[in-house]
Design an enzyme around this catalytic site. Structure first.
Site, mmCIF file in Angstrom:
data_model
loop_
_atom_site.group_PDB
_atom_site.id
_atom_site.type_symbol
_atom_site.label_atom_id
_atom_site.label_comp_id
_atom_site.label_asym_id
_atom_site.label_seq_id
_atom_site.Cartn_x
_atom_site.Cartn_y
_atom_site.Cartn_z
ATOM 1 N N ARG A 27 0.837 -1.206 0.000
ATOM 2 C CA ARG A 27 0.000 0.000 0.000
ATOM 3 C C ARG A 27 0.870 1.254 0.000
ATOM 4 O O ARG A 27 0.994 1.945 -1.003
ATOM 5 C CB ARG A 27 -0.951 -0.024 1.207
ATOM 6 C CG ARG A 27 -2.114 0.976 1.120
ATOM 7 C CD ARG A 27 -1.763 2.365 1.600
ATOM 8 N NE ARG A 27 -1.322 2.408 2.975
ATOM 9 C CZ ARG A 27 -0.787 3.493 3.539
ATOM 10 N NH1 ARG A 27 -0.647 4.613 2.851
ATOM 11 N NH2 ARG A 27 -0.363 3.468 4.791
ATOM 12 N N ASP A 28 1.508 1.523 1.093
ATOM 13 C CA ASP A 28 2.349 2.713 1.199
ATOM 14 C C ASP A 28 3.530 2.636 0.239
ATOM 15 O O ASP A 28 3.957 3.639 -0.331
ATOM 16 C CB ASP A 28 2.830 2.845 2.649
ATOM 17 C CG ASP A 28 3.507 4.169 2.936
ATOM 18 O OD1 ASP A 28 3.380 5.096 2.126
ATOM 19 O OD2 ASP A 28 4.167 4.278 3.983
ATOM 20 N N HIS A 220 6.548 4.131 12.688
ATOM 21 C CA HIS A 220 6.633 4.108 11.231
ATOM 22 C C HIS A 220 7.718 5.099 10.813
ATOM 23 O O HIS A 220 7.460 6.297 10.715
ATOM 24 C CB HIS A 220 5.272 4.508 10.655
ATOM 25 C CG HIS A 220 5.181 4.435 9.162
ATOM 26 N ND1 HIS A 220 4.328 3.565 8.512
ATOM 27 C CD2 HIS A 220 5.802 5.140 8.188
ATOM 28 C CE1 HIS A 220 4.441 3.739 7.199
ATOM 29 N NE2 HIS A 220 5.329 4.691 6.980
ATOM 30 N N HIS A 222 10.849 6.649 8.382
ATOM 31 C CA HIS A 222 11.415 6.806 7.043
ATOM 32 C C HIS A 222 12.916 7.048 7.190
ATOM 33 O O HIS A 222 13.376 7.565 8.201
ATOM 34 C CB HIS A 222 10.754 7.976 6.308
ATOM 35 C CG HIS A 222 9.375 7.660 5.818
ATOM 36 N ND1 HIS A 222 8.966 7.907 4.530
ATOM 37 C CD2 HIS A 222 8.311 7.114 6.442
ATOM 38 C CE1 HIS A 222 7.713 7.527 4.377
ATOM 39 N NE2 HIS A 222 7.287 7.045 5.531
ATOM 40 N N CYS A 253 5.696 9.443 0.296
ATOM 41 C CA CYS A 253 4.394 10.046 0.538
ATOM 42 C C CYS A 253 4.099 10.999 -0.613
ATOM 43 O O CYS A 253 4.900 11.908 -0.877
ATOM 44 C CB CYS A 253 4.377 10.812 1.863
ATOM 45 S SG CYS A 253 2.833 11.692 2.151
ATOM 46 N N ASN A 262 10.456 4.233 2.974
ATOM 47 C CA ASN A 262 10.216 3.669 4.296
ATOM 48 C C ASN A 262 11.407 2.829 4.745
ATOM 49 O O ASN A 262 12.249 2.431 3.945
ATOM 50 C CB ASN A 262 8.984 2.749 4.234
ATOM 51 C CG ASN A 262 7.696 3.500 4.016
ATOM 52 O OD1 ASN A 262 7.268 4.249 4.874
ATOM 53 N ND2 ASN A 262 7.074 3.291 2.875
#
Length: 313
Positions: A27-28, A220, A222, A253, A262
């Site tokens: 997804r991300d 989460h 990065h 993003c 990520n």
């Protein structure tokens, strides 16, 4: 390196014995890809990740196709995953319409995506922080009434490209609000990768002081400034046991240009296994999956562990 291709395990006192990796690559990781990835490739990616032992694989997002064209095939993708437990396949929903779409397909875990800062809330949701929270309220209530688990993503927890460093109290306020709305779990996003270990531990301590249990917090990170693993270790020292990562380091993003990839799942697994922390993840199968996806995307992965293991082979 051991003969099995894994690091030597040396336990560090005071760390969790097991960590749940919340895999966000499908997804991300893919949402920012310019070339649309075929639905069948996404489905195979998710199946491969699940087969590698990842307990949670975020599958897709039910946002309007106009905003994230890469994930416009959510209705076509989710049925292709019917052989997997839907509890393993959380999906992102932006509003009640997105929730309706997700529930109609049998989703059992959802996530909402908020911001700790006004600038990013405006850029991402075209709302203020409080307006976004008001939008999430009926989504969370309806999901909980349906027996669906809800995760609250919070972006820009440490820094914002427009506002700079984010005050700890500001992040704590929005985290507390998400929990009060009914979220089961929070994911603290270092969206532009500016956090450092001291900042991480200060925020986690402040959340505890505000009544947010460590057990309901995920992180989460990065890797913009190469701090993702250091920040993860700081979170582990605090007792965090849920860590987001993306296979092959995919992702960023679409609304924050300074948000680079990520934390790579391979890099995370290498470190955790070296610390003797159980994950249930087969690193060889995970690495093969990320190599396969990198080939499908036509470019190399930024994961250092993946590159090292691939080169060794």
């Amino acid at each position: 390196m051991t003969a099995a291709g894994l690091p030597m395990e040396i336990r560090s006192e005071g760390l969790p014995t097991r960590v749940r990796i919340h895999e966000v690559g499908a997804r991300d990781g893919l949402q920012n890809e310019r070339t649309v990835v075929p639905t069948e490739v996404k489905a195979e990616f998710i199946h491969r990740l699940a087969a590698a032992g990842l307990p949670t694989v975020e599958a897709t997002s039910f946002v309007h196709p106009k905003w994230v064209p890469q994930l416009a095939d959510a209705e076509q993708l989710f049925p292709l995953l019917g052989d997997l437990d839907p509890q393993r396949l959380p999906v992102l929903v932006p509003n009640e319409r997105g929730l309706d779409r997700a529930l109609a397909l049998g989703a059992r875990r959802i996530a909402v995506f908020g911001s700790a800062t006004e600038s990013f809330a405006k850029a991402n949701l075209n709302r203020t922080v409080d307006e976004a929270l008001a939008m999430f309220a009926p989504v969370i209530t309806r999901a909980k009434d349906a027996g669906v688990e809800v995760r609250g993503y919070l972006s820009m927890c440490f820094g914002d490209p427009w506002e700079g460093p984010v005050p700890v109290a500001q992040t704590v306020r929005v985290c507390r609000a998400l929990l009060d709305l009914g979220c089961d779990e929070l994911s603290l996003g270092d969206t532009i990768g500016v956090a450092t270990p001291g900042h991480v531990q200060t925020l986690l301590a402040a959340l505890n002081e505000a009544g947010v249990p460590t057990s309901r917090i995920g992180v989460h990170f990065h890797d913009t400034y190469g701090q993702a693993l250091a920040n993860t270790f700081a979170a582990l020292q605090h007792g965090i046991t849920t860590i987001d990562a993306s296979a092959g380091g995919l992702g960023g993003c679409p609304y924050a240009k300074s948000a680079t990839g990520n934390l790579a799942t391979e890099d995370l697994v290498w470190m955790l296994h070296g610390l003797g922390i159980e994950t249930g993840v087969d690193l060889d199968r995970l690495t093969a999956t990320s190599v396969w996806m990198a080939e499908a995307l036509g470019r190399p992965s930024p994961s250092r562990t993946l590159r090292a293991l691939s080169h060794k082979e």
